[in-house]
Design a protein around this motif. Sequence first.
Motif, mmCIF file in Angstrom:
data_model
loop_
_atom_site.group_PDB
_atom_site.id
_atom_site.type_symbol
_atom_site.label_atom_id
_atom_site.label_comp_id
_atom_site.label_asym_id
_atom_site.label_seq_id
_atom_site.Cartn_x
_atom_site.Cartn_y
_atom_site.Cartn_z
ATOM 1 N N UNK A 23 18.075 -55.520 8.552
ATOM 2 C CA UNK A 23 18.810 -54.271 8.360
ATOM 3 C C UNK A 23 18.148 -53.127 9.115
ATOM 4 N N UNK A 24 16.821 -53.147 9.165
ATOM 5 C CA UNK A 24 16.094 -52.087 9.857
ATOM 6 C C UNK A 24 16.247 -52.216 11.369
ATOM 7 N N UNK A 25 16.408 -53.431 11.850
ATOM 8 C CA UNK A 25 16.667 -53.612 13.276
ATOM 9 C C UNK A 25 18.009 -52.994 13.656
ATOM 10 N N UNK A 26 18.981 -53.131 12.782
ATOM 11 C CA UNK A 26 20.284 -52.516 13.052
ATOM 12 C C UNK A 26 20.153 -50.996 13.131
ATOM 13 N N UNK A 27 19.308 -50.443 12.287
ATOM 14 C CA UNK A 27 19.065 -48.999 12.329
ATOM 15 C C UNK A 27 18.464 -48.604 13.676
ATOM 16 N N UNK A 28 17.459 -49.337 14.092
ATOM 17 C CA UNK A 28 16.792 -49.031 15.353
ATOM 18 C C UNK A 28 17.773 -49.078 16.519
ATOM 19 N N UNK A 29 18.575 -50.144 16.584
ATOM 20 C CA UNK A 29 19.528 -50.279 17.686
ATOM 21 C C UNK A 29 20.599 -49.195 17.634
ATOM 22 N N UNK A 30 21.046 -48.842 16.426
ATOM 23 C CA UNK A 30 22.047 -47.774 16.295
ATOM 24 C C UNK A 30 21.468 -46.439 16.738
ATOM 25 N N UNK A 31 20.209 -46.210 16.427
ATOM 26 C CA UNK A 31 19.537 -44.976 16.832
ATOM 27 C C UNK A 31 19.466 -44.877 18.356
ATOM 28 N N UNK A 32 18.978 -45.919 18.992
ATOM 29 C CA UNK A 32 18.849 -45.888 20.450
ATOM 30 C C UNK A 32 20.213 -45.852 21.131
ATOM 31 N N UNK A 33 21.191 -46.527 20.536
ATOM 32 C CA UNK A 33 22.546 -46.498 21.101
ATOM 33 C C UNK A 33 23.132 -45.088 21.029
ATOM 34 N N UNK A 34 22.806 -44.354 19.982
ATOM 35 C CA UNK A 34 23.279 -42.972 19.859
ATOM 36 C C UNK A 34 22.716 -42.113 20.984
ATOM 37 N N UNK A 35 21.455 -42.343 21.368
ATOM 38 C CA UNK A 35 20.878 -41.608 22.497
ATOM 39 C C UNK A 35 21.701 -41.821 23.759
ATOM 40 N N UNK A 36 22.113 -43.072 23.984
ATOM 41 C CA UNK A 36 22.874 -43.384 25.188
ATOM 42 C C UNK A 36 24.301 -42.850 25.108
ATOM 43 N N UNK A 37 24.936 -43.048 23.960
ATOM 44 C CA UNK A 37 26.335 -42.641 23.803
ATOM 45 C C UNK A 37 26.511 -41.141 23.976
ATOM 46 N N UNK A 38 25.615 -40.362 23.390
ATOM 47 C CA UNK A 38 25.737 -38.903 23.429
ATOM 48 C C UNK A 38 24.926 -38.271 24.549
ATOM 49 N N UNK A 39 24.364 -39.103 25.413
ATOM 50 C CA UNK A 39 23.665 -38.642 26.614
ATOM 51 C C UNK A 39 22.579 -37.614 26.279
ATOM 52 N N UNK A 40 21.763 -37.980 25.327
ATOM 53 C CA UNK A 40 20.678 -37.094 24.926
ATOM 54 C C UNK A 40 19.680 -36.868 26.050
ATOM 55 N N UNK A 41 19.562 -37.846 26.940
ATOM 56 C CA UNK A 41 18.647 -37.680 28.065
ATOM 57 C C UNK A 41 18.994 -36.470 28.913
ATOM 58 N N UNK A 42 20.272 -36.187 29.065
ATOM 59 C CA UNK A 42 20.685 -35.027 29.861
ATOM 60 C C UNK A 42 20.299 -33.725 29.174
ATOM 61 N N UNK A 43 20.459 -33.681 27.854
ATOM 62 C CA UNK A 43 20.080 -32.476 27.124
ATOM 63 C C UNK A 43 18.579 -32.229 27.248
ATOM 64 N N UNK A 44 17.797 -33.293 27.076
ATOM 65 C CA UNK A 44 16.344 -33.143 27.148
ATOM 66 C C UNK A 44 15.919 -32.736 28.551
ATOM 67 N N UNK A 45 16.531 -33.327 29.560
ATOM 68 C CA UNK A 45 16.202 -32.959 30.935
ATOM 69 C C UNK A 45 16.538 -31.502 31.216
ATOM 70 N N UNK A 46 17.710 -31.065 30.768
ATOM 71 C CA UNK A 46 18.141 -29.689 31.006
ATOM 72 C C UNK A 46 17.193 -28.688 30.350
ATOM 73 N N UNK A 47 16.836 -28.928 29.103
ATOM 74 C CA UNK A 47 15.966 -27.978 28.408
ATOM 75 C C UNK A 47 14.542 -28.066 28.935
ATOM 76 N N UNK A 48 14.130 -29.225 29.431
ATOM 77 C CA UNK A 48 12.801 -29.356 30.036
ATOM 78 C C UNK A 48 12.708 -28.529 31.311
#
Length: 297
Positions: free
Chosen positions: A158-183
Amino acid sequence: MRFDVYTPLLVSLLLSPAAPVIGRRVAPALAARVLTAAAVLTAAATTWSLVLLTTALLGDAPPVVREARADGHRLADPVPEVIGVAACLALAVVVWRVQRAVRAERGTRRALRRLCEGQPRDTELVVAASAVPQAFAIPGRPGRILVTTAMLSALAPAERRVLLAHERAHLTHRHGRLVTAVTLAAAANPLLGPVRSAVTFLVERWADEQAASAVGDRVTTARALARAALSAGRARPSCALSFTDRAVTRRIAALQTTPPPHRWPTAAPVLALGALAALFAADATTDLVTLLTNALT
């Protein structure tokens, strides 16, 4: 221009203490987006203000200015020359800091992508054989989730599903772009460092909330985060979006309460601050153009 050109700096001083307050009172998704937009606007405005302040160094250098003074036109310096010199030096530092941030970001992205070399393009999850428990979301086309065997072994199913859902959310919502922009915004304006810290924390909180919603259990999500944090290795790429990074204790505590609401009335003033900085920078530009036009006609 004498006053408007300094307003973006004042906005920077106001935005930094406001960032953690908004992060506590507003839903992570809304807060992260608003703070990033405000930081980018403010950084652009302060950088442009430095460009405007360097006009104090024009003096007699441009031929058009020399001709204007030869014809008897009076060309007043918009700001004291010492401020122009300081602004020119600050602008050089800004260029250097932004270039360094861009190189660091590109280097991190290349390093993370190399970890997934040889994998089929349609493979989202990459499992690496490693004794160091780690998990990363790797932005790109396609985005990938890199998890080590040690991390998977440390978590229950169950905890593995949490981990994968968390990382998938980063990709789906393009969090990398937000972090890059604010950096990059913080590189251009060091006063926005607290805003960058707030956004990098908020994107992790955002992914936590998405994971809790995906598995339907906030308690399991908090437990997975705690277990992964206890077992995770310390070494990690500084720009990576990692499950066990960014104030884990605060994130676990947040998961044990109800999700914060989407309070646009609370977030709107922060966005307005960024817009205000841009407007005053534009007004300072208009004042400078008017000053030069009047002197040369």
